[in-house]
Design an enzyme around this catalytic site. Structure first.
Site, short mmCIF file in Angstrom:
data_model
loop_
_atom_site.label_atom_id
_atom_site.label_comp_id
_atom_site.label_asym_id
_atom_site.label_seq_id
_atom_site.Cartn_x
_atom_site.Cartn_y
_atom_site.Cartn_z
N ASP A 202 0.86 -1.17 0.00
CA ASP A 202 0.00 0.00 0.00
C ASP A 202 0.90 1.23 0.00
O ASP A 202 2.00 1.20 0.56
CB ASP A 202 -0.90 0.00 1.25
CG ASP A 202 -2.06 -0.99 1.11
OD1 ASP A 202 -2.18 -1.63 0.05
OD2 ASP A 202 -2.83 -1.12 2.08
N ASP A 204 0.57 3.94 1.57
CA ASP A 204 0.61 4.72 2.81
C ASP A 204 1.28 3.99 3.97
O ASP A 204 1.12 4.36 5.12
CB ASP A 204 -0.83 5.14 3.20
CG ASP A 204 -1.79 3.96 3.23
OD1 ASP A 204 -1.32 2.80 3.19
OD2 ASP A 204 -3.01 4.19 3.29
N TRP A 264 -13.55 -1.50 -1.04
CA TRP A 264 -12.69 -1.80 0.10
C TRP A 264 -13.03 -3.15 0.77
O TRP A 264 -14.20 -3.47 0.95
CB TRP A 264 -12.81 -0.68 1.15
CG TRP A 264 -11.96 -0.95 2.35
CD1 TRP A 264 -10.65 -0.63 2.51
CD2 TRP A 264 -12.35 -1.66 3.52
NE1 TRP A 264 -10.19 -1.09 3.71
CE2 TRP A 264 -11.23 -1.73 4.37
CE3 TRP A 264 -13.54 -2.26 3.94
CZ2 TRP A 264 -11.24 -2.35 5.61
CZ3 TRP A 264 -13.56 -2.89 5.19
CH2 TRP A 264 -12.42 -2.92 6.00
N GLU A 267 -10.19 -8.53 -0.04
CA GLU A 267 -9.27 -9.12 -1.05
C GLU A 267 -8.03 -9.71 -0.37
O GLU A 267 -7.52 -10.74 -0.81
CB GLU A 267 -8.92 -8.08 -2.13
CG GLU A 267 -7.79 -7.11 -1.84
CD GLU A 267 -8.10 -6.14 -0.71
OE1 GLU A 267 -9.26 -5.97 -0.36
OE2 GLU A 267 -7.14 -5.55 -0.18
N ASP A 268 -7.58 -9.06 0.71
CA ASP A 268 -6.41 -9.60 1.41
C ASP A 268 -6.75 -10.91 2.13
O ASP A 268 -5.91 -11.82 2.22
CB ASP A 268 -5.81 -8.56 2.38
CG ASP A 268 -6.86 -7.88 3.23
OD1 ASP A 268 -8.07 -8.12 3.03
OD2 ASP A 268 -6.48 -7.11 4.14
N MET A 294 1.34 4.01 9.32
CA MET A 294 0.43 4.30 8.21
C MET A 294 0.14 5.80 8.19
O MET A 294 -0.05 6.40 9.25
CB MET A 294 -0.88 3.54 8.38
CG MET A 294 -1.69 3.49 7.10
SD MET A 294 -3.40 3.00 7.37
CE MET A 294 -4.14 4.57 7.76
N HIS A 297 -5.47 9.07 6.84
CA HIS A 297 -6.21 9.70 5.73
C HIS A 297 -7.68 9.35 5.84
O HIS A 297 -8.06 8.42 6.57
CB HIS A 297 -5.65 9.22 4.38
CG HIS A 297 -5.80 7.73 4.19
ND1 HIS A 297 -6.90 7.15 3.61
CD2 HIS A 297 -4.98 6.71 4.55
CE1 HIS A 297 -6.75 5.83 3.61
NE2 HIS A 297 -5.59 5.54 4.18
N ARG A 299 -11.33 8.07 4.12
CA ARG A 299 -11.69 7.04 3.13
C ARG A 299 -11.75 7.68 1.74
O ARG A 299 -12.26 8.79 1.59
CB ARG A 299 -13.04 6.44 3.48
CG ARG A 299 -13.36 5.21 2.66
CD ARG A 299 -14.67 4.58 3.11
NE ARG A 299 -14.58 3.91 4.41
CZ ARG A 299 -13.97 2.74 4.61
NH1 ARG A 299 -13.39 2.12 3.62
NH2 ARG A 299 -13.95 2.20 5.81
N1 UDH Z 1 -5.53 3.24 -2.91
C1 UDH Z 1 -5.28 4.37 -3.68
N2 UDH Z 1 -6.32 5.18 -3.99
C2 UDH Z 1 -7.59 4.93 -3.59
C3 UDH Z 1 -7.83 3.78 -2.80
C4 UDH Z 1 -6.79 2.97 -2.46
O1 UDH Z 1 -4.17 4.65 -4.06
O2 UDH Z 1 -8.49 5.71 -3.92
C5 UDH Z 1 -4.42 2.31 -2.68
C6 UDH Z 1 -3.35 2.84 -1.75
O3 UDH Z 1 -2.15 2.25 -2.08
C7 UDH Z 1 -3.86 2.34 -0.42
C8 UDH Z 1 -4.31 0.96 -0.79
O4 UDH Z 1 -4.88 1.12 -2.07
O5 UDH Z 1 -2.85 2.36 0.54
C9 UDH Z 1 -5.31 0.36 0.15
O6 UDH Z 1 -6.39 1.23 0.28
P1 UDH Z 1 -7.53 1.00 1.32
O7 UDH Z 1 -8.48 2.13 1.23
O8 UDH Z 1 -8.08 -0.35 1.14
O9 UDH Z 1 -6.84 0.90 2.70
P2 UDH Z 1 -6.40 2.03 3.63
O10 UDH Z 1 -5.86 1.34 4.81
O11 UDH Z 1 -7.75 2.83 4.04
O12 UDH Z 1 -5.50 2.98 2.93
C10 UDH Z 1 -8.83 2.15 4.63
C11 UDH Z 1 -9.96 3.13 4.93
C12 UDH Z 1 -9.52 4.18 5.85
C13 UDH Z 1 -10.66 4.88 6.47
C14 UDH Z 1 -10.14 5.82 7.49
C15 UDH Z 1 -11.20 6.55 8.21
N3 UDH Z 1 -10.58 7.36 9.21
C1 NGS Z 2 -10.88 -6.64 7.70
C2 NGS Z 2 -11.04 -6.65 6.21
C3 NGS Z 2 -9.68 -6.61 5.55
C4 NGS Z 2 -8.91 -5.40 6.05
C5 NGS Z 2 -8.83 -5.44 7.56
C6 NGS Z 2 -8.13 -4.23 8.14
O1 NGS Z 2 -12.13 -6.61 8.30
O2 NGS Z 2 -9.83 -6.53 4.16
O3 NGS Z 2 -10.14 -5.51 8.10
O4 NGS Z 2 -8.75 -3.11 7.65
N1 NGS Z 2 -11.79 -7.83 5.80
C7 NGS Z 2 -13.07 -7.80 5.48
O5 NGS Z 2 -13.73 -6.78 5.49
C8 NGS Z 2 -13.69 -9.11 5.09
S1 NGS Z 2 -8.23 -1.68 8.00
O6 NGS Z 2 -8.40 -1.49 9.43
O7 NGS Z 2 -6.84 -1.62 7.61
O8 NGS Z 2 -9.01 -0.72 7.22
O9 NGS Z 2 -7.62 -5.36 5.51
#
Ligand code: UDH
Ligand code: NGS
Length: 353
Positions: A202, A204, A264, A267-268, A294, A297, A299
């Site tokens: 990722d 971030d 979102w 997939e992992d 991390m 940011h 959503r």
């Molecule tokens: N990503 C992008 N652009 C997007 C979405 C995702 O570049 O519009 C990439 C980026 O590398 C990111 C990764 O995909 O680090 C995973 O994105 P994610 O949205 O699944 O996971 P992340 O942990 O955010 O970055 C989760 C939601 C955060 C909500 C926070 C509310 N405070």
């Molecule tokens: C789980 C998600 C994963 C995710 C993890 C952490 O619940 O994809 O949270 O998310 N699985 C499902 O929703 C089935 S996080 O806190 O980084 O946004 O990676």
């Protein structure tokens, strides 16, 4: 009082004796030998000990980003490289990672002179143990990418990897598809170079310890095991999100990643299921080495939680043979070579309504 006659010590041969002659010859031989050796080294025709010493210093300095590449290139042409050591010698351990500083990419480029166009690097003083493609799923996260490049390039060089950085940018406004972008990154990186290891990161996430080597292991590796946002631990045992590393062989054994997770989440977990269902296990660094930060940011738009994710992860074993590398379709819109990374903009196709 009569004095005892002065007798020569038995350890010192008498002048003119045959033992004395032998000693003289030995001293002369040593002097000639030393002179010849000194002249040989100073002649500069071969790599000499003094040159070797300064070169090593320059390699270290350049890895810390303040030297020029010319000297070492000369050494490379005259010498077959040895394998890099299993434990890279320039690692420093825990790192300070913060996001309040502002990052200027021109400065990052200037301080990483050994990184070649497109974000490629190859160690110059030894043969890297792995050829690693770093794949970053991306859309509209330029600020995060700057931090990633700023922190990761020096770390990856200290880790002595032969690496390339690929930012896979999803074109258009359709729902984000992280896992499909990672599959595309795998395919596109392989078209460029004979990579044998793929690190999926990722944008971030920044490691806080350079002993967390961004390379592949005998089992698929989970690297972001101790995130600040989870209180420096795992959110759950099967968690495989954030940063992971799979060898080419491991990636092919699981038919790559799923293409059908739009938005979102999940997939992992699907990737985890794939790995386990193929009889592999997860390798991880310890919780200290695996610490990472991390960038906070909000959503992203068009990456809302996928309502189908729970259904999908319940069927991984059924779907993984037909959804993955063997069903991947996409179109490359544009490939841009920047000094610190390669950006590949792709059309991933329409998301299902
Ligand atoms: N990503 C992008 N652009 C997007 C979405 C995702 O570049 O519009 C990439 C980026 O590398 C990111 C990764 O995909 O680090 C995973 O994105 P994610 O949205 O699944 O996971 P992340 O942990 O955010 O970055 C989760 C939601 C955060 C909500 C926070 C509310 N405070
Ligand atoms: C789980 C998600 C994963 C995710 C993890 C952490 O619940 O994809 O949270 O998310 N699985 C499902 O929703 C089935 S996080 O806190 O980084 O946004 O990676």
């Amino acid at each position: 009082m009569r004095r005892a006659p002065l007798l020569p010590s038995p350890a010192v041969p008498l002048p003119g004796s045959s033992l004395h002659k032998v000693c003289k010859f030995l001293v002369l031989f040593c002097v000639i030998h030393l002179s010849v050796t000194l002249v040989y080294y100073l002649s500069g025709g071969e790599r000499n000990i003094f040159q070797y010493f300064t070169e090593n210093q320059q390699i270290q300095n350049r890895d810390l980003a303040n030297s020029t590449p010319s000297t070492v290139q000369i050494a490379n042409t005259s010498k077959e490289l040895l394998d890099c050591p299993e434990d890279p010698p320039f690692l420093v351990g825990p790192l300070r990672v913060e996001f309040s500083i502002s990052v200027d990419l021109e400065e990052v480029r200037r301080t990483n002179p050994s990184v070649r166009e497109g974000g490629r690097y190859t160690p110059e003083d030894c043969k890297a143990l792995q050829k690693v493609a770093l794949i970053i799923p991306f859309r509209n996260r330029d600020e995060h990418l700057k931090y990633w490049l700023y922190y990761l390039h020096p770390i990856l060089q200290r880790q002595q990897l032969d690496y390339g950085v690929y930012v896979i940018n999803q074109d258009g406004e359709s729902t984000f598809n992280r896992a499909k972008l990672l599959n595309i990154g795998y395919m596109e990186a392989l078209k460029e170079y004979d990579y044998n290891c793929f690190v999926f990161s990722d944008v971030d996430l920044i490691p806080m310890d350079d002993r967390n080597i961004y390379k592949c292991f005998s089992q698929p590796r989970h690297l972001s095991v101790s995130m600040d946002k989870f209180g420096f631990g795992l959110p759950y045992n099967q968690y495989f999100g954030g940063v992971s590393a799979l060898s080419k062989n491991q990636f092919e054994r699981i038919n790559g990643f799923p293409n059908d997770y739009w938005g979102w989440g999940g997939e992992d977990d699907d990737i985890y299921n794939r790995i386990v269902s193929r009889g592999m296990s997860i390798s991880r660094p310890d919780a200290i080495t695996g610490k990472c930060r991390m960038i906070r940011h909000n959503r992203d738009t068009k990456n809302e939680p996928n309502p189908k994710r729970f259904d999908l992860i319940g069927k991984t074993r059924l779907t993984m043979n037909s959804d993955g590398l063997n069903s991947l379709t996409y179109k490359v819109i544009k490939t841009e070579k920047y000094p610190l990374y390669t950006k590949i903009t792709v059309d991933v196709g329409p998301s299902p309504s």
